[in-house]
Write a protein that holds these residues in place. Sequence first.
Motif, PDB file in Angstrom:
ATOM      1  N   GLY A 151      24.720  42.184  34.542  1.00 18.87           N
ATOM      2  CA  GLY A 151      23.477  42.879  34.836  1.00 18.87           C
ATOM      3  C   GLY A 151      22.620  42.172  35.867  1.00 18.87           C
ATOM      4  N   LEU A 152      23.070  41.010  36.362  1.00 17.64           N
ATOM      5  CA  LEU A 152      22.305  40.287  37.374  1.00 17.64           C
ATOM      6  C   LEU A 152      22.523  40.920  38.741  1.00 17.64           C
ATOM      7  CD1 LEU A 152      22.850  36.525  36.428  1.00 17.64           C
ATOM      8  CD2 LEU A 152      20.760  37.853  36.181  1.00 17.64           C
ATOM      9  N   ALA A 153      21.442  41.228  39.399  1.00 19.77           N
ATOM     10  CA  ALA A 153      21.528  41.872  40.707  1.00 19.77           C
ATOM     11  C   ALA A 153      22.245  40.975  41.700  1.00 19.77           C
ATOM     12  CB  ALA A 153      20.120  42.193  41.215  1.00 19.77           C
ATOM     13  N   GLY A 154      23.227  41.554  42.383  1.00 20.12           N
ATOM     14  CA  GLY A 154      23.941  40.829  43.419  1.00 20.12           C
ATOM     15  C   GLY A 154      25.060  39.944  42.924  1.00 20.12           C
ATOM     16  N   HIS A 155      25.292  39.897  41.602  1.00 19.99           N
ATOM     17  CA  HIS A 155      26.363  39.068  41.054  1.00 19.99           C
ATOM     18  C   HIS A 155      27.564  39.927  40.689  1.00 19.99           C
ATOM     19  CE1 HIS A 155      24.335  35.075  40.393  1.00 19.99           C
ATOM     20  NE2 HIS A 155      23.290  35.838  40.669  1.00 19.99           N
ATOM     21  N   GLY A 156      28.742  39.473  41.064  1.00 21.42           N
ATOM     22  CA  GLY A 156      29.978  40.186  40.763  1.00 21.42           C
ATOM     23  C   GLY A 156      31.106  39.553  41.554  1.00 21.42           C
ATOM     24  N   ALA A 157      32.319  39.679  41.043  1.00 23.77           N
ATOM     25  CA  ALA A 157      33.471  39.074  41.713  1.00 23.77           C
ATOM     26  C   ALA A 157      34.007  40.021  42.778  1.00 23.77           C
ATOM     27  CB  ALA A 157      34.561  38.754  40.690  1.00 23.77           C
ATOM     28  N   HIS A 158      33.759  39.707  44.071  1.00 15.99           N
ATOM     29  CA  HIS A 158      34.142  40.594  45.168  1.00 15.99           C
ATOM     30  C   HIS A 158      34.962  39.806  46.186  1.00 15.99           C
ATOM     31  CE1 HIS A 158      31.461  43.427  43.362  1.00 15.99           C
ATOM     32  NE2 HIS A 158      30.393  42.698  43.610  1.00 15.99           N
ATOM     33  N   LEU A 159      36.272  39.862  46.041  1.00 15.77           N
ATOM     34  CA  LEU A 159      37.146  39.097  46.915  1.00 15.77           C
ATOM     35  C   LEU A 159      37.098  39.619  48.346  1.00 15.77           C
ATOM     36  CD1 LEU A 159      39.160  36.872  47.358  1.00 15.77           C
ATOM     37  CD2 LEU A 159      40.960  38.362  46.450  1.00 15.77           C
ATOM     38  N   ALA A 160      37.027  40.937  48.497  1.00 17.77           N
ATOM     39  CA  ALA A 160      36.961  41.501  49.856  1.00 17.77           C
ATOM     40  C   ALA A 160      35.722  40.990  50.582  1.00 17.77           C
ATOM     41  CB  ALA A 160      36.967  43.024  49.791  1.00 17.77           C
ATOM     42  N   GLY A 161      34.607  40.899  49.864  1.00 11.66           N
ATOM     43  CA  GLY A 161      33.390  40.362  50.459  1.00 11.66           C
ATOM     44  C   GLY A 161      33.520  38.900  50.815  1.00 11.66           C
ATOM     45  N   ALA A 162      34.223  38.151  49.949  1.00 13.86           N
ATOM     46  CA  ALA A 162      34.409  36.723  50.199  1.00 13.86           C
ATOM     47  C   ALA A 162      35.224  36.478  51.463  1.00 13.86           C
ATOM     48  CB  ALA A 162      35.089  36.076  48.999  1.00 13.86           C
ATOM     49  N   LEU A 163      36.135  37.389  51.789  1.00 14.00           N
ATOM     50  CA  LEU A 163      37.010  37.232  52.950  1.00 14.00           C
ATOM     51  C   LEU A 163      36.517  37.998  54.172  1.00 14.00           C
ATOM     52  CD1 LEU A 163      40.467  37.552  51.155  1.00 14.00           C
ATOM     53  CD2 LEU A 163      39.263  35.451  51.804  1.00 14.00           C
ATOM     54  N   ASP A 164      35.398  38.685  54.028  1.00 13.15           N
ATOM     55  CA  ASP A 164      34.894  39.503  55.125  1.00 13.15           C
ATOM     56  C   ASP A 164      34.645  38.643  56.372  1.00 13.15           C
ATOM     57  OD1 ASP A 164      33.912  41.822  56.393  1.00 13.15           O
ATOM     58  OD2 ASP A 164      31.850  41.217  55.968  1.00 13.15           O
ATOM     59  N   GLY A 165      35.255  39.023  57.463  1.00 13.67           N
ATOM     60  CA  GLY A 165      35.089  38.303  58.729  1.00 13.67           C
ATOM     61  C   GLY A 165      36.078  37.182  58.948  1.00 13.67           C
ATOM     62  N   ALA A 166      36.891  36.865  57.947  1.00 13.44           N
ATOM     63  CA  ALA A 166      37.878  35.788  58.100  1.00 13.44           C
ATOM     64  C   ALA A 166      39.117  36.307  58.813  1.00 13.44           C
ATOM     65  CB  ALA A 166      38.264  35.223  56.734  1.00 13.44           C
ATOM     66  N   ASP A 167      39.689  35.486  59.657  1.00 13.61           N
ATOM     67  CA  ASP A 167      40.923  35.835  60.365  1.00 13.61           C
ATOM     68  C   ASP A 167      42.056  35.954  59.336  1.00 13.61           C
ATOM     69  OD1 ASP A 167      43.271  35.918  61.829  1.00 13.61           O
ATOM     70  OD2 ASP A 167      42.654  34.358  63.244  1.00 13.61           O
ATOM     71  N   PRO A 168      42.679  37.127  59.196  1.00 13.19           N
ATOM     72  CA  PRO A 168      43.739  37.295  58.193  1.00 13.19           C
ATOM     73  C   PRO A 168      44.963  36.431  58.453  1.00 13.19           C
ATOM     74  CG  PRO A 168      43.615  39.207  59.650  1.00 13.19           C
ATOM     75  CD  PRO A 168      42.406  38.375  59.928  1.00 13.19           C
ATOM     76  N   GLY A 169      45.061  35.856  59.631  1.00 12.97           N
ATOM     77  CA  GLY A 169      46.197  34.987  59.927  1.00 12.97           C
ATOM     78  C   GLY A 169      46.009  33.557  59.460  1.00 12.97           C
ATOM     79  N   LEU A 170      44.812  33.224  58.976  1.00 11.27           N
ATOM     80  CA  LEU A 170      44.538  31.861  58.531  1.00 11.27           C
ATOM     81  C   LEU A 170      44.861  31.688  57.049  1.00 11.27           C
ATOM     82  CD1 LEU A 170      41.087  31.196  60.266  1.00 11.27           C
ATOM     83  CD2 LEU A 170      43.342  30.372  60.986  1.00 11.27           C
ATOM     84  N   PRO A 171      45.274  30.494  56.637  1.00  7.32           N
ATOM     85  CA  PRO A 171      45.505  30.236  55.211  1.00  7.32           C
ATOM     86  C   PRO A 171      44.178  30.224  54.456  1.00  7.32           C
ATOM     87  CG  PRO A 171      45.676  28.201  56.452  1.00  7.32           C
ATOM     88  CD  PRO A 171      45.542  29.310  57.466  1.00  7.32           C
ATOM     89  N   VAL A 172      44.236  30.616  53.171  1.00  6.97           N
ATOM     90  CA  VAL A 172      43.019  30.743  52.371  1.00  6.97           C
ATOM     91  C   VAL A 172      43.143  29.932  51.087  1.00  6.97           C
ATOM     92  CG1 VAL A 172      41.457  32.319  51.163  1.00  6.97           C
ATOM     93  CG2 VAL A 172      42.597  33.064  53.271  1.00  6.97           C
ATOM     94  N   LEU A 173      42.136  29.097  50.848  1.00  6.70           N
ATOM     95  CA  LEU A 173      41.956  28.409  49.571  1.00  6.70           C
ATOM     96  C   LEU A 173      40.829  29.132  48.846  1.00  6.70           C
ATOM     97  CD1 LEU A 173      42.225  25.999  47.562  1.00  6.70           C
ATOM     98  CD2 LEU A 173      40.602  24.766  49.008  1.00  6.70           C
ATOM     99  N   LEU A 174      41.106  29.649  47.644  1.00  6.84           N
ATOM    100  CA  LEU A 174      40.138  30.447  46.904  1.00  6.84           C
ATOM    101  C   LEU A 174      39.709  29.737  45.633  1.00  6.84           C
ATOM    102  CD1 LEU A 174      38.639  33.211  46.388  1.00  6.84           C
ATOM    103  CD2 LEU A 174      40.689  33.876  45.089  1.00  6.84           C
TER     104      LEU A 174
END
Length: 404
Positions: free
Chosen positions: A291-314
């Motif tokens: 119920g906290l505004a702006g809180h939620g697990a959003h992986l697409a948002g976390a990767l927004d703007g990242a080069d898809p060719g780069l390795p990712v540590l999550l």
Amino acid sequence: METSETRSAGEARKARPSRLQRLMRYVPLIAPVLLWAVPCWVLLHTGQRWPLPVTLTGTALFAVCLAAMPLAMVRGHGRRQRDGAAIVGDTLLGVSWVLFTWSVLLGVLLRLALTVAGVGDGQGRARIVTWAVLGVGAALLTWGYAEARRVPRVRRLDVRLPRLGAGLDGTRVVLITDTHYGPLDRARWSARVCETVNTLEADLVCHTGDIADGTAERRRAQAAPLGTVRAVRARVYVTGNHEYYSEAQGWVDLMDELGWEPLRNRHLLLERGGDTLVVAGVDDVTAESSGLAGHGAHLAGALDGADPGLPVLLLAHQPKFIDRAAAHGIDLQLSGHTHGGQIWPFHHLVRIDQPTVAGLSRHGARTLLYTSRGTGFWGPPFRVFAPSEITLLVLRSGQPSAAS
């Protein structure tokens, strides 16, 4: 052809809780009874024929513990948040679990072994089982308390990521998680943990949530040493489920104040030797129902703007987020949450909810998951066959270096 009536009927069926879900509602009522009643029966009422005062006193003691444990847990972890009550309730929970486990195991296996070996009569075997359970229980609880309160040992491992550039080969990532600062004041322990982290000369230090049980204001003194942690590149943090029981935004703000970067559904770039690693983080999955505004697990948002060719540590607090990570082609997910089961054999119950309990595992074609057993402990101040850890992961490239 589907009508509005059939859709409504289908939705009603989906809305009805399953039999398992209905049964789970009664677990908080049934579990304390089983945890205390089973050892009481095994230790006192299975043919030992103790003197009447011993039987009555022992039974009364188990009854008092059965009544005290849930009352102390509610008073300690409910609205009142009384630390003294929480310590009593948590300790009784740990004691009851150990006694229950070994009453069942030794009550069956040891008694059977004694019978097969022809040792003593029924009364003698029953008394041997009682003393064995008490002896094993006392030893494990003493050892488990020491294991829970010590500074965790460092677990080192190399993790090869095929997409990691050669310039990032040897990158040192330190993971701490589930510190669970709480009713037992562990400010000195916290400082010693941070001193140990600083000896590892990390490029990146990660905390994957469950910092504490209680609000940031209440546990500030225990969390303050986190501000002394050093990293060459960055210190990053994501929320765990326990933050959402204790005013999560307060913890996000405190970690920011202490110099850590809260990766709340966003990423940063770690660059070295001409190569780049995307370091992303998501809120815990429980944020979605907080119920906290702006809180939620959003992986697409976390990767927004990242080069898809780069390795990712999550960074994601719970291992079960790995399904989403694998679907997005994440290279490595770091998690905690499970505590490795904390008190054996609780890890079997953890497996019902999580895909892994501890260690490195592969999921899908590309994705690796490392699940830490945790740095601290939750609730019962014991760790039995599930040692805490500070983890040093050395990232290895799958690409040849320019010099080779």
